[in-house]
Design a protein around this motif. Sequence first.
Motif, mmCIF file in Angstrom:
data_model
loop_
_atom_site.group_PDB
_atom_site.id
_atom_site.type_symbol
_atom_site.label_atom_id
_atom_site.label_comp_id
_atom_site.label_asym_id
_atom_site.label_seq_id
_atom_site.Cartn_x
_atom_site.Cartn_y
_atom_site.Cartn_z
ATOM 1 N N ARG A 1 -21.617 31.607 28.597
ATOM 2 C CA ARG A 1 -21.095 30.286 28.274
ATOM 3 C C ARG A 1 -20.781 30.167 26.783
ATOM 4 N NH1 ARG A 1 -22.437 25.886 25.580
ATOM 5 N NH2 ARG A 1 -21.650 23.864 26.331
ATOM 6 N N ILE A 2 -21.555 30.839 25.946
ATOM 7 C CA ILE A 2 -21.416 30.634 24.506
ATOM 8 C C ILE A 2 -20.056 31.078 23.979
ATOM 9 C CG2 ILE A 2 -22.299 31.364 22.257
ATOM 10 C CD1 ILE A 2 -25.101 31.181 23.391
ATOM 11 N N PRO A 3 -19.608 32.332 24.191
ATOM 12 C CA PRO A 3 -18.282 32.686 23.665
ATOM 13 C C PRO A 3 -17.149 31.893 24.312
ATOM 14 C CG PRO A 3 -19.187 34.469 25.014
ATOM 15 C CD PRO A 3 -20.293 33.501 24.782
ATOM 16 N N LEU A 4 -17.310 31.527 25.576
ATOM 17 C CA LEU A 4 -16.281 30.713 26.219
ATOM 18 C C LEU A 4 -16.197 29.338 25.561
ATOM 19 C CD1 LEU A 4 -16.961 31.584 29.977
ATOM 20 C CD2 LEU A 4 -15.083 32.410 28.525
ATOM 21 N N ALA A 5 -17.348 28.735 25.292
ATOM 22 C CA ALA A 5 -17.346 27.436 24.630
ATOM 23 C C ALA A 5 -16.849 27.550 23.197
ATOM 24 C CB ALA A 5 -18.763 26.848 24.657
ATOM 25 N N ALA A 6 -17.233 28.623 22.509
ATOM 26 C CA ALA A 6 -16.800 28.792 21.123
ATOM 27 C C ALA A 6 -15.285 28.917 21.027
ATOM 28 C CB ALA A 6 -17.480 30.017 20.522
ATOM 29 N N ALA A 7 -14.688 29.596 22.003
ATOM 30 C CA ALA A 7 -13.233 29.782 21.975
ATOM 31 C C ALA A 7 -12.480 28.482 22.196
ATOM 32 C CB ALA A 7 -12.831 30.808 23.029
ATOM 33 N N ALA A 8 -13.150 27.483 22.763
ATOM 34 C CA ALA A 8 -12.485 26.209 23.039
ATOM 35 C C ALA A 8 -12.257 25.381 21.788
ATOM 36 C CB ALA A 8 -13.297 25.417 24.061
ATOM 37 N N GLY A 9 -12.952 25.714 20.695
ATOM 38 C CA GLY A 9 -12.669 25.046 19.425
ATOM 39 C C GLY A 9 -13.273 23.679 19.260
ATOM 40 N N ASN B 1 -19.457 23.907 16.569
ATOM 41 C CA ASN B 1 -19.161 25.284 16.975
ATOM 42 C C ASN B 1 -19.895 26.253 16.057
ATOM 43 O OD1 ASN B 1 -18.040 27.410 18.361
ATOM 44 N ND2 ASN B 1 -16.001 27.187 17.470
ATOM 45 N N TRP B 2 -21.221 26.292 16.196
ATOM 46 C CA TRP B 2 -22.041 27.123 15.324
ATOM 47 C C TRP B 2 -21.699 28.598 15.503
ATOM 48 C CZ3 TRP B 2 -26.390 25.703 12.171
ATOM 49 C CH2 TRP B 2 -26.634 24.326 12.130
#
Length: 506
Positions: free
Chosen positions: A226-234, A238-239
């Motif tokens: 979930r973390i890289p997917l959420a991070a890519a959403a901008g 976004n730690w």
Amino acid sequence: MGAGRRPTGLGGLLPGLAAGGLALALYAATLAPGLTWAHDGADGGDLLAAALTGGVAHPTGYPTYQLLLQAAVRLSPADPARAGNWLSAACAALAAGLLADLARRALPPAPWRGAAALLAGLAWATSPTLWSQAVITEVYALNALAAALALWLAWRWGQRSPSDVGWRWLAAAALLLGLGLGNHLSLALALPGLAMWVWTARPRLSRAGLAGLAAAFGLGLAVYLRIPLAAAAGSPVNWGAAQTPAGLWWLVSGGPYRELLGGMAGRELLARLASLVAAALEQLGGGPWGAALAAVGLWQLDRRQHGWWRTTGLIALLFALYGLFYRTATAFVYLIPAWGMAALWLAEGVDRLARLFADRRAAWAFVVALTVALPLAAVVRFYPLNDASRDRRAEAFVAQALAQAEDGAVILTATDRPTFALWYAVYGLGQRRDITPLNVSLYEYGWYRATLAQHHPALFAGLAEDAPLEAVVQAAAARFPLYAAEPLPGLAEAGGAPLTRLQIAP
């Protein structure tokens, strides 16, 4: 390994149901009304803002907790912070109920077994540390639930018949541990004790079975995807820019906090050890008598069920050592699972003392009296300390800060309380989208500067993204109303003009 099968009817479930229900009632009465700073709960603002924006919370990201928090918020969209507080209350109450049921299963048969089991659950539920985390939006109540459920599954596996390897219990435990590590990595401290419990029985572990356990564990750990997917959403929260391998490692490994583990001088270590002992003496039953009964139970458990003694003892020891050597003022919150183990020993100690009575009715009355007296003593002592039901400091700060700030204002912060409260309001709830919260402590990180540039491009107009903080603040002072939410000694002036201080101190 097990102590025989226990009854599974409604009567057998009553201690767990009663412990969970009473704990939930206590937490409901003392629950924070919304966004809160009670019990060092400033992180709740960040967790909520990340959940509401689909972003990534502070290290280690807590993906399991974030998914549950998002679900809780969807159930109560009108008041996300209140929903987050209720999530903690539900997790802590379930943990107390599971612990009571585990104690019932582990205690030897006796008329007072249900009462002693109820005492174990209520003693943990009313322990000041677990209680404090059960009424705010934080990850530690869920960590307590994961630890209790892992131990409960391990015991159920130990109760299997000799001809049954018990894969369903082991697979469920492996899946749970993977998911639990997606909430808080400290759950790994329970692994050695649980492994010792399984190894004691030396089950027939085929290659296919081991592969199945590894697959179940990996499936649980997959929550970290979930973390890289959420991070890519901008998201604006976004730690770590964790869509990259380096950013993901920095986040999941707790990059900013690694230096806090260990490195204490002897005097500091002795002071922390004294604090740990003092905390241990007040966790169960509101005073040292609970710890004394737990010590009796630990001694009794060593004689009666040595494998379970080693398992619970090792789990408690490792959590205690982690809390001891982690150099933060709030590190003892990591000891919550250790106090759960002590609550199991407490039930054993009460059972041992009850067996000294010649009259069984007197023994039963003795256990019932303790089941009422010890949790009640804890409630009386710690209710004023743990009651967060009137804590509106965070909400008052947000309301006044947003009311005072002029259109297009930049609000400078440095610490968690004002920063995360503003993130929750501005990013999470969408209030005053014209405001730019700027944390001067996080500015050193490239991922934070990139997030600011993406969501507040006017802040860097005419400046490079890696411009020094002083240059950014001076440029902002020339173009926007500039406020300080708290004292910022290094930035007392911006562009030669004093910073405007918000009139409410967080």
